[in-house]
Motif scaffolding. Structure first.
Motif, PDB file in Angstrom:
ATOM      1  N   GLN A   4      -5.432   2.127  -1.737  1.00 42.79           N
ATOM      2  CA  GLN A   4      -4.864   1.814  -2.848  1.00 42.79           C
ATOM      3  C   GLN A   4      -3.275   2.602  -3.275  1.00 42.79           C
ATOM      4  OE1 GLN A   4      -6.088  -1.041  -4.904  1.00 42.79           O
ATOM      5  NE2 GLN A   4      -4.069  -1.076  -5.917  1.00 42.79           N
ATOM      6  N   ALA A   5      -2.448   1.672  -3.233  1.00 47.99           N
ATOM      7  CA  ALA A   5      -1.124   2.170  -3.564  1.00 47.99           C
ATOM      8  C   ALA A   5      -0.674   1.641  -4.846  1.00 47.99           C
ATOM      9  CB  ALA A   5      -0.086   1.573  -2.389  1.00 47.99           C
ATOM     10  N   SER A   6       0.016   2.778  -5.501  1.00 46.13           N
ATOM     11  CA  SER A   6       0.638   2.361  -6.806  1.00 46.13           C
ATOM     12  C   SER A   6       1.910   3.289  -6.940  1.00 46.13           C
ATOM     13  CB  SER A   6      -0.462   2.770  -7.959  1.00 46.13           C
ATOM     14  OG  SER A   6      -0.502   4.050  -7.690  1.00 46.13           O
ATOM     15  N   GLY A   7       2.751   2.758  -8.111  1.00 39.28           N
ATOM     16  CA  GLY A   7       3.761   3.669  -8.380  1.00 39.28           C
ATOM     17  C   GLY A   7       5.153   3.089  -8.063  1.00 39.28           C
ATOM     18  N   GLY A   8       5.203   1.997  -7.625  1.00 37.61           N
ATOM     19  CA  GLY A   8       6.826   1.074  -7.289  1.00 37.61           C
ATOM     20  C   GLY A   8       7.349   0.641  -8.491  1.00 37.61           C
ATOM     21  N   GLY A   9       8.382   0.250  -8.473  1.00 34.99           N
ATOM     22  CA  GLY A   9       8.907  -0.385  -9.553  1.00 34.99           C
ATOM     23  C   GLY A   9      10.482  -0.416  -9.455  1.00 34.99           C
ATOM     24  N   LEU A  10      11.231  -0.839 -10.464  1.00 37.72           N
ATOM     25  CA  LEU A  10      12.703  -0.805 -10.354  1.00 37.72           C
ATOM     26  C   LEU A  10      13.243   0.204 -10.673  1.00 37.72           C
ATOM     27  CD1 LEU A  10      15.376  -2.353 -10.118  1.00 37.72           C
ATOM     28  CD2 LEU A  10      14.904  -3.325 -12.513  1.00 37.72           C
ATOM     29  N   VAL A  11      14.522   0.828 -10.402  1.00 37.46           N
ATOM     30  CA  VAL A  11      14.932   2.132 -10.680  1.00 37.46           C
ATOM     31  C   VAL A  11      16.473   2.035 -10.478  1.00 37.46           C
ATOM     32  CG1 VAL A  11      14.470   3.438  -8.659  1.00 37.46           C
ATOM     33  CG2 VAL A  11      14.770   4.579 -10.944  1.00 37.46           C
ATOM     34  N   GLN A  12      17.384   2.793 -11.089  1.00 39.20           N
ATOM     35  CA  GLN A  12      18.799   2.801 -10.698  1.00 39.20           C
ATOM     36  C   GLN A  12      18.891   3.711  -9.666  1.00 39.20           C
ATOM     37  OE1 GLN A  12      20.790   3.338 -14.695  1.00 39.20           O
ATOM     38  NE2 GLN A  12      21.125   1.049 -14.762  1.00 39.20           N
ATOM     39  N   ARG A  18       7.563   8.053  -8.007  1.00 42.33           N
ATOM     40  CA  ARG A  18       6.581   8.476  -7.353  1.00 42.33           C
ATOM     41  C   ARG A  18       5.626   7.512  -6.975  1.00 42.33           C
ATOM     42  NH1 ARG A  18       1.573  12.499  -9.428  1.00 42.33           N
ATOM     43  NH2 ARG A  18       1.744  14.048  -7.726  1.00 42.33           N
ATOM     44  N   LEU A  19       5.276   7.506  -5.588  1.00 43.64           N
ATOM     45  CA  LEU A  19       4.161   6.370  -4.939  1.00 43.64           C
ATOM     46  C   LEU A  19       2.756   7.361  -4.707  1.00 43.64           C
ATOM     47  CD1 LEU A  19       6.119   4.473  -2.431  1.00 43.64           C
ATOM     48  CD2 LEU A  19       6.115   4.132  -5.024  1.00 43.64           C
ATOM     49  N   SER A  20       1.841   6.610  -5.080  1.00 45.07           N
ATOM     50  CA  SER A  20       0.553   7.207  -4.727  1.00 45.07           C
ATOM     51  C   SER A  20      -0.283   6.220  -4.072  1.00 45.07           C
ATOM     52  CB  SER A  20      -0.093   7.390  -6.007  1.00 45.07           C
ATOM     53  OG  SER A  20       0.510   8.386  -6.926  1.00 45.07           O
ATOM     54  N   CYS A  21      -1.227   6.983  -3.158  1.00 45.08           N
ATOM     55  CA  CYS A  21      -2.039   6.089  -2.170  1.00 45.08           C
ATOM     56  C   CYS A  21      -3.497   6.887  -2.383  1.00 45.08           C
ATOM     57  CB  CYS A  21      -1.446   5.819  -0.810  1.00 45.08           C
ATOM     58  SG  CYS A  21      -2.481   4.951   0.360  1.00 45.08           S
ATOM     59  N   ALA A  22      -4.279   6.173  -2.637  1.00 47.52           N
ATOM     60  CA  ALA A  22      -5.733   6.872  -2.858  1.00 47.52           C
ATOM     61  C   ALA A  22      -6.460   6.109  -1.847  1.00 47.52           C
ATOM     62  CB  ALA A  22      -6.256   6.826  -4.293  1.00 47.52           C
ATOM     63  N   ALA A  23      -7.411   6.915  -0.854  1.00 46.88           N
ATOM     64  CA  ALA A  23      -8.283   6.279  -0.069  1.00 46.88           C
ATOM     65  C   ALA A  23      -9.802   6.502  -0.557  1.00 46.88           C
ATOM     66  CB  ALA A  23      -8.365   7.303   1.272  1.00 46.88           C
ATOM     67  N   SER A  24     -10.536   5.412  -0.545  1.00 43.13           N
ATOM     68  CA  SER A  24     -11.876   5.464  -0.931  1.00 43.13           C
ATOM     69  C   SER A  24     -12.742   4.569   0.316  1.00 43.13           C
ATOM     70  CB  SER A  24     -11.930   4.669  -2.268  1.00 43.13           C
ATOM     71  OG  SER A  24     -11.554   3.331  -2.163  1.00 43.13           O
ATOM     72  N   GLY A  25     -14.064   4.893  -0.217  1.00 43.05           N
ATOM     73  CA  GLY A  25     -14.911   4.207   0.813  1.00 43.05           C
ATOM     74  C   GLY A  25     -15.805   5.191   1.610  1.00 43.05           C
ATOM     75  N   ASN A  95      -0.636   4.199   5.061  1.00 41.49           N
ATOM     76  CA  ASN A  95      -1.357   4.178   6.119  1.00 41.49           C
ATOM     77  C   ASN A  95      -2.324   5.452   6.437  1.00 41.49           C
ATOM     78  OD1 ASN A  95      -1.285   5.336   9.173  1.00 41.49           O
ATOM     79  ND2 ASN A  95      -1.335   2.949   9.407  1.00 41.49           N
ATOM     80  N   ALA A  96      -3.509   5.294   6.899  1.00 46.11           N
ATOM     81  CA  ALA A  96      -4.250   6.396   7.071  1.00 46.11           C
ATOM     82  C   ALA A  96      -5.283   6.416   8.462  1.00 46.11           C
ATOM     83  CB  ALA A  96      -5.117   6.790   5.880  1.00 46.11           C
ATOM     84  N   PHE A  97      -5.364   7.642   9.032  1.00 43.85           N
ATOM     85  CA  PHE A  97      -6.165   7.746  10.194  1.00 43.85           C
ATOM     86  C   PHE A  97      -7.386   8.471   9.354  1.00 43.85           C
ATOM     87  CE2 PHE A  97      -4.807   6.163  14.257  1.00 43.85           C
ATOM     88  CZ  PHE A  97      -3.585   5.811  14.069  1.00 43.85           C
ATOM     89  N   ALA A  98      -8.563   7.480   9.506  1.00 43.63           N
ATOM     90  CA  ALA A  98      -9.714   8.435   8.907  1.00 43.63           C
ATOM     91  C   ALA A  98     -10.986   8.646   9.827  1.00 43.63           C
ATOM     92  CB  ALA A  98     -10.405   7.610   7.708  1.00 43.63           C
ATOM     93  N   LEU A  99     -11.639   9.423   9.889  1.00 39.03           N
ATOM     94  CA  LEU A  99     -12.682   9.729  10.918  1.00 39.03           C
ATOM     95  C   LEU A  99     -14.075   9.071  10.007  1.00 39.03           C
ATOM     96  CD1 LEU A  99     -13.996  11.153  13.122  1.00 39.03           C
ATOM     97  CD2 LEU A  99     -14.339  13.246  11.689  1.00 39.03           C
ATOM     98  N   LEU A 100     -14.554   8.323  10.613  1.00 39.54           N
ATOM     99  CA  LEU A 100     -15.765   7.491  10.092  1.00 39.54           C
ATOM    100  C   LEU A 100     -17.037   8.126  10.429  1.00 39.54           C
ATOM    101  CD1 LEU A 100     -14.519   3.791  10.793  1.00 39.54           C
ATOM    102  CD2 LEU A 100     -13.611   5.302   8.855  1.00 39.54           C
ATOM    103  N   ARG A 101     -18.052   7.732   9.726  1.00 40.34           N
ATOM    104  CA  ARG A 101     -19.274   8.286   9.811  1.00 40.34           C
ATOM    105  C   ARG A 101     -19.900   7.980  11.323  1.00 40.34           C
ATOM    106  NH1 ARG A 101     -20.414  10.803   5.354  1.00 40.34           N
ATOM    107  NH2 ARG A 101     -19.513  10.101   3.431  1.00 40.34           N
ATOM    108  N   ASN A 102     -19.387   7.153  11.918  1.00 42.67           N
ATOM    109  CA  ASN A 102     -19.728   6.902  13.324  1.00 42.67           C
ATOM    110  C   ASN A 102     -19.050   7.782  14.252  1.00 42.67           C
ATOM    111  OD1 ASN A 102     -17.321   5.814  13.459  1.00 42.67           O
ATOM    112  ND2 ASN A 102     -18.216   3.795  13.998  1.00 42.67           N
ATOM    113  N   MET A 103     -18.183   8.832  13.804  1.00 45.41           N
ATOM    114  CA  MET A 103     -17.526   9.683  14.614  1.00 45.41           C
ATOM    115  C   MET A 103     -16.451   9.255  15.314  1.00 45.41           C
ATOM    116  SD  MET A 103     -18.986  12.238  13.207  1.00 45.41           S
ATOM    117  CE  MET A 103     -17.733  13.616  14.159  1.00 45.41           C
ATOM    118  N   VAL A 104     -16.011   8.100  14.793  1.00 40.95           N
ATOM    119  CA  VAL A 104     -14.764   7.227  15.309  1.00 40.95           C
ATOM    120  C   VAL A 104     -13.627   7.407  14.323  1.00 40.95           C
ATOM    121  CG1 VAL A 104     -13.972   5.018  16.149  1.00 40.95           C
ATOM    122  CG2 VAL A 104     -15.993   5.887  16.825  1.00 40.95           C
TER     123      VAL A 104
END
Length: 119
Positions: A4-12, A18-25, A95-104
């Motif tokens: 989940q990414a957030s923090g974009g907008g319009l700026v001069q 500051r952008l944030s990206c939170a991984a869940s699952g 973008n994220a590379f995650a190690l899943l519970r099936n070890m992949v």
């Protein structure tokens, strides 16, 4: 894994965002998280990357202006953008590379967040 990414907008120009990206699952760990950007009519480019160990990589165009960092839980990545220029205008995606519970390892993408820098 959801990103989940957030923090974009319009700026001069010269401003900061500051952008944030939170991984869940269901995953064991995050190996690497990256920010990419794509401007209209252009290819998607890597902006910055950070490993779980804290090693960072930046595109030459953002060195000295952008800082990528990970949260304490290693599941969130931030992109602090300073001295923004109109040419930084783009849709920014995480973008994220995650190690899943099936070890992949698998690659996941978040939705983009628009950053617009006005001159």
């Amino acid at each position: 894994v959801q990103l989940q990414a957030s923090g974009g907008g319009l700026v001069q120009a010269g401003g900061s965002l500051r952008l944030s990206c939170a991984a869940s699952g269901s995953f064991i760990s995050i190996n690497t998280m990256r920010w990419y950007r794509q401007a209209p009519g252009k290819q998607r480019d890597l902006v910055a990357a950070i490993t779980g160990g804290g090693a960072t990589t930046y595109a030459d165009s953002v060195k000295g202006r952008f800082t990528i960092s990970m949260g304490n839980t290693k599941n969130t990545v931030y992109l602090q953008m300073s001295s923004l220029k109109p040419e930084d205008t783009a849709v920014y995606s995480c973008n994220a590379f995650a190690l899943l519970r099936n070890m992949v390892y698998n690659e996941f993408w978040g939705q983009g967040t628009q950053v617009t820098v006005s001159s």
